[in-house]
Design a protein around this motif. Structure first.
Motif, PDB file in Angstrom:
ATOM      1  N   GLY A  85      59.947  46.504  30.064  1.00 23.09           N
ATOM      2  CA  GLY A  85      60.104  47.679  30.733  1.00 23.09           C
ATOM      3  C   GLY A  85      58.998  48.615  30.844  1.00 23.09           C
ATOM      4  O   GLY A  85      58.932  49.465  31.050  1.00 23.09           O
ATOM      5  N   ALA A  86      57.715  47.900  30.624  1.00 25.94           N
ATOM      6  CA  ALA A  86      56.417  48.469  30.916  1.00 25.94           C
ATOM      7  C   ALA A  86      56.376  49.132  32.242  1.00 25.94           C
ATOM      8  O   ALA A  86      57.010  48.503  33.246  1.00 25.94           O
ATOM      9  CB  ALA A  86      55.333  47.809  30.684  1.00 25.94           C
ATOM     10  N   ALA A  87      56.067  50.521  32.371  1.00 30.57           N
ATOM     11  CA  ALA A  87      56.166  51.105  33.643  1.00 30.57           C
ATOM     12  C   ALA A  87      55.008  50.791  34.472  1.00 30.57           C
ATOM     13  O   ALA A  87      54.805  50.874  35.973  1.00 30.57           O
ATOM     14  CB  ALA A  87      56.123  52.519  33.522  1.00 30.57           C
ATOM     15  N   ALA A  88      53.820  50.316  34.128  1.00 25.21           N
ATOM     16  CA  ALA A  88      52.749  50.085  34.968  1.00 25.21           C
ATOM     17  C   ALA A  88      52.823  49.021  35.955  1.00 25.21           C
ATOM     18  O   ALA A  88      53.537  48.173  35.613  1.00 25.21           O
ATOM     19  CB  ALA A  88      51.473  49.827  33.730  1.00 25.21           C
ATOM     20  N   PRO A  89      51.961  49.141  37.043  1.00 22.68           N
ATOM     21  CA  PRO A  89      51.992  47.942  37.787  1.00 22.68           C
ATOM     22  C   PRO A  89      51.416  46.623  37.331  1.00 22.68           C
ATOM     23  O   PRO A  89      50.584  46.723  36.346  1.00 22.68           O
ATOM     24  CB  PRO A  89      50.787  48.324  38.960  1.00 22.68           C
ATOM     25  CG  PRO A  89      50.807  49.758  38.851  1.00 22.68           C
ATOM     26  CD  PRO A  89      51.014  50.041  37.286  1.00 22.68           C
ATOM     27  N   GLY A  90      52.070  45.412  37.790  1.00 25.18           N
ATOM     28  CA  GLY A  90      51.715  44.463  36.867  1.00 25.18           C
ATOM     29  C   GLY A  90      50.133  44.013  36.844  1.00 25.18           C
ATOM     30  O   GLY A  90      49.783  43.669  35.673  1.00 25.18           O
ATOM     31  N   HIS A  91      49.396  44.420  38.028  1.00 26.12           N
ATOM     32  CA  HIS A  91      48.004  44.062  37.576  1.00 26.12           C
ATOM     33  C   HIS A  91      47.376  44.983  36.456  1.00 26.12           C
ATOM     34  O   HIS A  91      46.523  44.332  35.723  1.00 26.12           O
ATOM     35  CB  HIS A  91      47.385  44.279  39.272  1.00 26.12           C
ATOM     36  CG  HIS A  91      47.066  45.638  39.369  1.00 26.12           C
ATOM     37  ND1 HIS A  91      47.852  46.322  40.363  1.00 26.12           N
ATOM     38  CD2 HIS A  91      46.241  46.372  39.548  1.00 26.12           C
ATOM     39  CE1 HIS A  91      47.519  47.432  40.623  1.00 26.12           C
ATOM     40  NE2 HIS A  91      46.419  47.735  40.064  1.00 26.12           N
ATOM     41  N   LEU A  92      47.797  46.101  36.314  1.00 20.79           N
ATOM     42  CA  LEU A  92      47.191  47.032  35.291  1.00 20.79           C
ATOM     43  C   LEU A  92      47.676  46.439  33.791  1.00 20.79           C
ATOM     44  O   LEU A  92      46.757  46.328  33.051  1.00 20.79           O
ATOM     45  CB  LEU A  92      47.504  48.657  35.415  1.00 20.79           C
ATOM     46  CG  LEU A  92      46.981  49.049  36.430  1.00 20.79           C
ATOM     47  CD1 LEU A  92      47.576  50.807  36.503  1.00 20.79           C
ATOM     48  CD2 LEU A  92      45.662  49.078  36.484  1.00 20.79           C
TER      49      LEU A  92
END
Ligand code: NAP
Length: 365
Positions: A85-92
């Motif tokens: 459930g992490a909100a950041a874009p995948g690359h970040l």
């Protein structure tokens, strides 16, 4: 498999290591950003290196990230909004992973600057697909950041490292074909007429110049160096980017180069290097010529052929690996100053073509 070996290269090619698959030091843990066409091809070659660990991959989509990780055996995969459930874009999320040493950025041009900057800010070494950025101002900012952080950065101009190009330079340096007077190169194909494709999209840095011209330019740059003057013509398509461009480069010693790049027609994709004693021609694509035709003094001709592991990307991957293992922050074969000079040349070509991108006016770099 025969792995080509060459000697006597010009100074700026002196770091080439032909043993591309054998380990040269402590394994590097790679993160791959994006799961598109070139990410797939280059990762296939990366998996051939003995000292490459396929650590993590990121994608905008969970399905693509999982499928790519599964296909190549990556330890971790990241995607927009996940995992956990992490909100950041995948690359970040990938860039925050302490298990990743070096990232390979394989997104469209329009995303390169922000992703490479974030990678450097997160302490990662970077190999980024060409064109490194859309503008020279962006390239300059990334170079300054990489140097300030003491991190490795290289634009993925793989064609500089392949055996056919290296061998052509060796022949030229030996003097066999005399003084180089002109270079001609073309590269092109018919891109599907679909505005959704990155290759046509202005926001992605679409157009023939940023996508293709680096390859014909390679032959002029490698043999004649940095030009004194550039004259460019071309045509913009209804998508607002160049479908075709022709560039003439003039050199202080009177030599000339003519380069054609296009997304609207087929061509042989060849380079010719003309000298006072003979000439060299790439028999097939100038990206990665597997065959060189050489016409030497007195008209004597021969053909030289090359074998290579994988699809030709192992050479640049070995160079990145070797440099990072040795504590180098850039490659002498693909130096950062060359990336900058080429982006400055492309800025000039764009101004002559009337081709601008929104990145030209960005103020956050
Ligand atoms: N060295 C070479 O031989 C070579 C050959 C072709 C292209 N290239 C270069 O490689 C780069 C990518 O080209 P490609 O042909 O692989 O393109 P592609 O097939 O369209 O793949 C690009 C990938 O980037 C990700 N992406 C992230 N943000 C995106 C956005 N806003 N729009 C679209 N995609 C986005 C996508 O992966 P996810 O869906 O996983 O996020 C997409 O699959 C370009 O810089 C190009 O010039 C190099």
């Amino acid at each position: 498999m025969t792995i080509p070996r060459f000697v006597g290269r010009p100074d700026w090619y002196n770091t080439f290591n032909p043993e591309t698959l054998a380990a040269t030091g402590t394994p590097l843990r790679w993160g791959v950003i994006a799961t598109g066409n070139i990410a797939t091809t280059v990762t296939t070659d990366l998996a051939l290196l003995e000292d490459a660990v396929l650590q993590a991959v990121s994608s905008r989509s969970q399905t693509s990230a999982a499928a790519f990780a599964d296909k190549f055996g990556f330890t971790t995969h990241y995607f927009d909004g996940g995992p956990s459930g992490a909100a950041a874009p995948g690359h970040l999320q990938l860039l925050a992973d302490p298990e990743v040493d070096v990232v390979y950025v394989a997104t469209p041009h329009g995303q390169h600057f922000d992703i490479v900057r974030a990678a450097l800010e997160n302490g990662k070494h970077v190999l980024c697909e060409k064109a490194l950025t859309i503008t020279s101002a962006e390239t300059r900012a990334l170079i300054e950041l990489a140097r300030a952080k003491g991190l490795f950065l290289m634009e993925a101009v793989w064609a500089r490292f392949v055996p056919g190009f290296q061998r052509a330079l060796e022949i030229i340096t030996s003097g066999e074909i005399g003084e180089i007077k002109w270079v001609r190169g073309d590269l092109g194909f018919v891109a599907p007429n679909d505005p959704a494709l990155r290759i046509w999209a202005p926001n992605d840095g679409g157009g023939a110049l940023l996508d293709l011209t680096v390859y014909p330019l390679l032959w002029a740059w490698g043999t004649l160096g940095q030009p004194e003057k550039v004259a460019a013509t071309g045509s913009l398509t209804s998508f607002g980017v160049d479908g075709l461009n022709t560039i003439t480069l003039s050199y202080a010693n009177g030599s000339q180069a003519q380069l054609i790049s296009g997304l609207v027609s087929q061509g042989p994709g060849r380079a010719t290097i003309s000298g006072t004693l003979g000439y060299i021609e790439t028999v097939n694509s100038l990206n990665n010529p597997k065959e060189l035709f050489i016409s030497g003094p007195g008209g004597a001709t021969r053909t030289e052929t090359f074998e290579e592991p994988g699809s030709g990307y192992t050479y640049q991957l070995r160079e990145v690996t070797r440099c990072i293992q040795a504590g180098l922050t850039e490659s002498a074969t693909m130096p950062l100053d060359d990336s900058l000079s080429i982006m400055e040349l492309f800025d000039e070509v764009r101004s002559q073509l009337g081709l601008s991108y929104t990145n030209d006016t960005r103020t956050d770099i």
